[in-house]
Design a protein around this motif. Structure first.
Motif, PDB file in Angstrom:
ATOM      1  N   ASP A  83       0.830  -1.203   0.000  1.00  0.00           N
ATOM      2  CA  ASP A  83       0.000   0.000   0.000  1.00  0.00           C
ATOM      3  C   ASP A  83       0.865   1.255   0.000  1.00  0.00           C
ATOM      4  O   ASP A  83       1.861   1.333   0.714  1.00  0.00           O
ATOM      5  CB  ASP A  83      -0.913   0.029   1.227  1.00  0.00           C
ATOM      6  CG  ASP A  83      -2.038  -0.994   1.153  1.00  0.00           C
ATOM      7  OD1 ASP A  83      -2.150  -1.678   0.125  1.00  0.00           O
ATOM      8  OD2 ASP A  83      -2.800  -1.091   2.140  1.00  0.00           O
ATOM      9  N   LEU A  84       0.459   2.224  -0.809  1.00  0.00           N
ATOM     10  CA  LEU A  84       1.131   3.521  -0.865  1.00  0.00           C
ATOM     11  C   LEU A  84       0.395   4.463   0.082  1.00  0.00           C
ATOM     12  O   LEU A  84      -0.829   4.576   0.030  1.00  0.00           O
ATOM     13  CB  LEU A  84       1.088   4.081  -2.288  1.00  0.00           C
ATOM     14  CG  LEU A  84       1.534   5.527  -2.479  1.00  0.00           C
ATOM     15  CD1 LEU A  84       3.021   5.680  -2.181  1.00  0.00           C
ATOM     16  CD2 LEU A  84       1.235   5.987  -3.884  1.00  0.00           C
ATOM     17  N   VAL A  85       1.142   5.135   0.938  1.00  0.00           N
ATOM     18  CA  VAL A  85       0.555   6.073   1.890  1.00  0.00           C
ATOM     19  C   VAL A  85       1.203   7.442   1.690  1.00  0.00           C
ATOM     20  O   VAL A  85       2.419   7.565   1.732  1.00  0.00           O
ATOM     21  CB  VAL A  85       0.760   5.605   3.348  1.00  0.00           C
ATOM     22  CG1 VAL A  85       0.168   6.597   4.326  1.00  0.00           C
ATOM     23  CG2 VAL A  85       0.170   4.223   3.552  1.00  0.00           C
ATOM     24  N   ILE A  86       0.360   8.444   1.458  1.00  0.00           N
ATOM     25  CA  ILE A  86       0.836   9.823   1.379  1.00  0.00           C
ATOM     26  C   ILE A  86       0.450  10.475   2.698  1.00  0.00           C
ATOM     27  O   ILE A  86      -0.723  10.682   2.979  1.00  0.00           O
ATOM     28  CB  ILE A  86       0.206  10.576   0.191  1.00  0.00           C
ATOM     29  CG1 ILE A  86       0.530   9.857  -1.115  1.00  0.00           C
ATOM     30  CG2 ILE A  86       0.697  12.019   0.154  1.00  0.00           C
ATOM     31  CD1 ILE A  86      -0.191  10.406  -2.328  1.00  0.00           C
ATOM     32  N   THR A  87       1.438  10.779   3.524  1.00  0.00           N
ATOM     33  CA  THR A  87       1.155  11.312   4.853  1.00  0.00           C
ATOM     34  C   THR A  87       1.020  12.821   4.880  1.00  0.00           C
ATOM     35  O   THR A  87       0.378  13.374   5.766  1.00  0.00           O
ATOM     36  CB  THR A  87       2.245  10.899   5.866  1.00  0.00           C
ATOM     37  OG1 THR A  87       3.523  11.322   5.373  1.00  0.00           O
ATOM     38  CG2 THR A  87       2.249   9.396   6.063  1.00  0.00           C
TER      39      THR A  87
END
Length: 153
Positions: A83-87
């Motif tokens: 999963d790609l997470v943009i914080t």
């Protein structure tokens, strides 16, 4: 009093020369086994990291009149295996407002980042960067808006 000052100066100078004379080669203290272990670990982490692919990373809005709102959308795909997470999405000023997906992006999924740039008070050549803080191997991705803003008459 002079003798005391001279004695202190001589002692301080001697300490400097003595401490500088010791060979403290930092590279000789590195454990080669730990270094190889760290390299292997870093490769494994990068292989499992999310990866991001953009349709475009730069948007040239051409020439607009000061006061206009420039809007664009950056499409991205998670090309990794996790999963790609943009914080966070950081900008240099309040004139640029990004809206990014807050939920994790599954591998193979496509999402959008919408960006609005208010040209009010901005004139001449403009370039605004949006820095995305992500869980990719590099940890950040940079998107760019650029163009010319003609001052109001």
């Amino acid at each position: 009093m002079k003798k005391t000052i001279i004695l202190v100066v001589i002692i301080a100078t001697s300490m400097v020369f003595i401490s500088c004379g010791k060979s403290n080669n930092a590279s000789s203290k590195i454990n080669k086994e730990n270094l190889e272990s760290a390299k292997t670990r870093d490769v494994a982490i990068k292989n499992g990291a999310a990866s991001i692919t953009f349709e475009k990373k730069e948007y040239d809005f051409g020439t607009v009149t000061e006061g206009e709102i420039v809007e664009t959308t950056f499409k991205l795909t998670n090309s990794g295996t996790t999963d790609l997470v943009i914080t966070d999405a950081q900008v240099t000023c309040g004139c640029t407002v990004p809206v990014w997906p807050k939920d994790p992006i599954k591998p193979g999924a496509t999402e959008e980042i919408q960006v609005r740039f208010n040209t009010n008070g901005k004139s001449n050549r403009q370039q605004k960067n949006i820095t995305l803080i992500t869980n990719t191997a590099s940890g950040r991705e940079i998107l760019t808006l650029k163009g010319m803003v003609t001052p109001k008459a």
